[in-house]
Design a protein around this motif. Structure first.
Motif, PDB file in Angstrom:
ATOM      1  N   ARG A  67       0.766  -1.220  -0.090  1.00  0.00           N
ATOM      2  CA  ARG A  67       0.062  -0.016   0.051  1.00  0.00           C
ATOM      3  C   ARG A  67       0.936   1.419  -0.210  1.00  0.00           C
ATOM      4  O   ARG A  67       1.772   1.302   0.962  1.00  0.00           O
ATOM      5  CB  ARG A  67      -0.905  -0.222   1.261  1.00  0.00           C
ATOM      6  CG  ARG A  67      -1.808   1.187   1.220  1.00  0.00           C
ATOM      7  CD  ARG A  67      -2.715   1.362   2.455  1.00  0.00           C
ATOM      8  NE  ARG A  67      -3.523   0.106   2.567  1.00  0.00           N
ATOM      9  CZ  ARG A  67      -4.832   0.279   2.442  1.00  0.00           C
ATOM     10  NH1 ARG A  67      -5.484   1.423   2.250  1.00  0.00           N
ATOM     11  NH2 ARG A  67      -5.609  -0.904   2.620  1.00  0.00           N
ATOM     12  N   LYS A 114      -2.829   5.506  -1.868  1.00  0.00           N
ATOM     13  CA  LYS A 114      -3.141   4.610  -3.117  1.00  0.00           C
ATOM     14  C   LYS A 114      -3.934   3.323  -2.322  1.00  0.00           C
ATOM     15  O   LYS A 114      -3.547   2.970  -1.149  1.00  0.00           O
ATOM     16  CB  LYS A 114      -2.050   4.054  -3.655  1.00  0.00           C
ATOM     17  CG  LYS A 114      -1.574   5.411  -4.634  1.00  0.00           C
ATOM     18  CD  LYS A 114      -0.492   5.005  -5.595  1.00  0.00           C
ATOM     19  CE  LYS A 114       0.211   5.825  -6.592  1.00  0.00           C
ATOM     20  NZ  LYS A 114       1.211   5.385  -7.483  1.00  0.00           N
ATOM     21  N   GLU A 115      -4.555   2.691  -3.190  1.00  0.00           N
ATOM     22  CA  GLU A 115      -5.128   1.351  -2.894  1.00  0.00           C
ATOM     23  C   GLU A 115      -4.056   0.433  -2.716  1.00  0.00           C
ATOM     24  O   GLU A 115      -3.180   0.200  -3.358  1.00  0.00           O
ATOM     25  CB  GLU A 115      -6.212   0.834  -3.942  1.00  0.00           C
ATOM     26  CG  GLU A 115      -7.272   1.765  -3.913  1.00  0.00           C
ATOM     27  CD  GLU A 115      -8.302   1.875  -2.846  1.00  0.00           C
ATOM     28  OE1 GLU A 115      -8.714   2.960  -2.374  1.00  0.00           O
ATOM     29  OE2 GLU A 115      -8.562   1.035  -2.296  1.00  0.00           O
TER      30      GLU A 115
END
Length: 128
Positions: A38, A42-43
């Motif tokens: 991660r 961000k995802e």
């Protein structure tokens, strides 16, 4: 089963790091372990996975951006996986999580919800 990750750190672009993850016990006869990361803002995303059966028939697979730079390997006798990361880029900066699927039969999985075992995460920072 507990997962313990190690090996993160701060490196410059182009350098290498090796992450390791040890499982406290074997999850099942067929094993699937891997890494997610991660990055800030961000995802969470899949990085690499490896499967094996009874210590044989290893199969590694990767997210597209990791191909050619990252190598995942396993030592089944020690319930340990490694992620060798070469030619690191600033965009590789993230917290890296070791993962495992406690009940696994076959196939490759890329989505986080398939993995029910997660380590504590180790920070990788790539910066000049």
């Amino acid at each position: 089963v507990q997962l313990q990750a190690s090996g993160g750190g701060v490196v410059q672009p182009g350098e290498s790091l090796r992450l390791s993850c040890s499982a406290s016990e074997r999850t099942s006869r067929n094993v699937l372990m891997g890494w997610f990361r991660r990055a800030p803002g961000k995802e969470r995303e899949f990085v690499a996975g490896i499967t094996w059966t009874d210590g044989f028939q290893y199969y590694a697979y990767y997210q597209e951006s990791a191909k050619g730079r990252f190598t995942i390997s396993a030592d089944s006798a020690k319930n340990t996986v490694h992620l060798q990361m070469n030619s690191l880029k600033p965009e590789d900066t993230a917290v890296y999580y070791c993962v495992a699927k406690s009940t696994y039969y076959r196939g490759t999985y890329y989505e986080a919800f398939h993995f029910d075992l997660w380590g504590q995460g180790t920070q990788v920072t790539v910066s000049s």
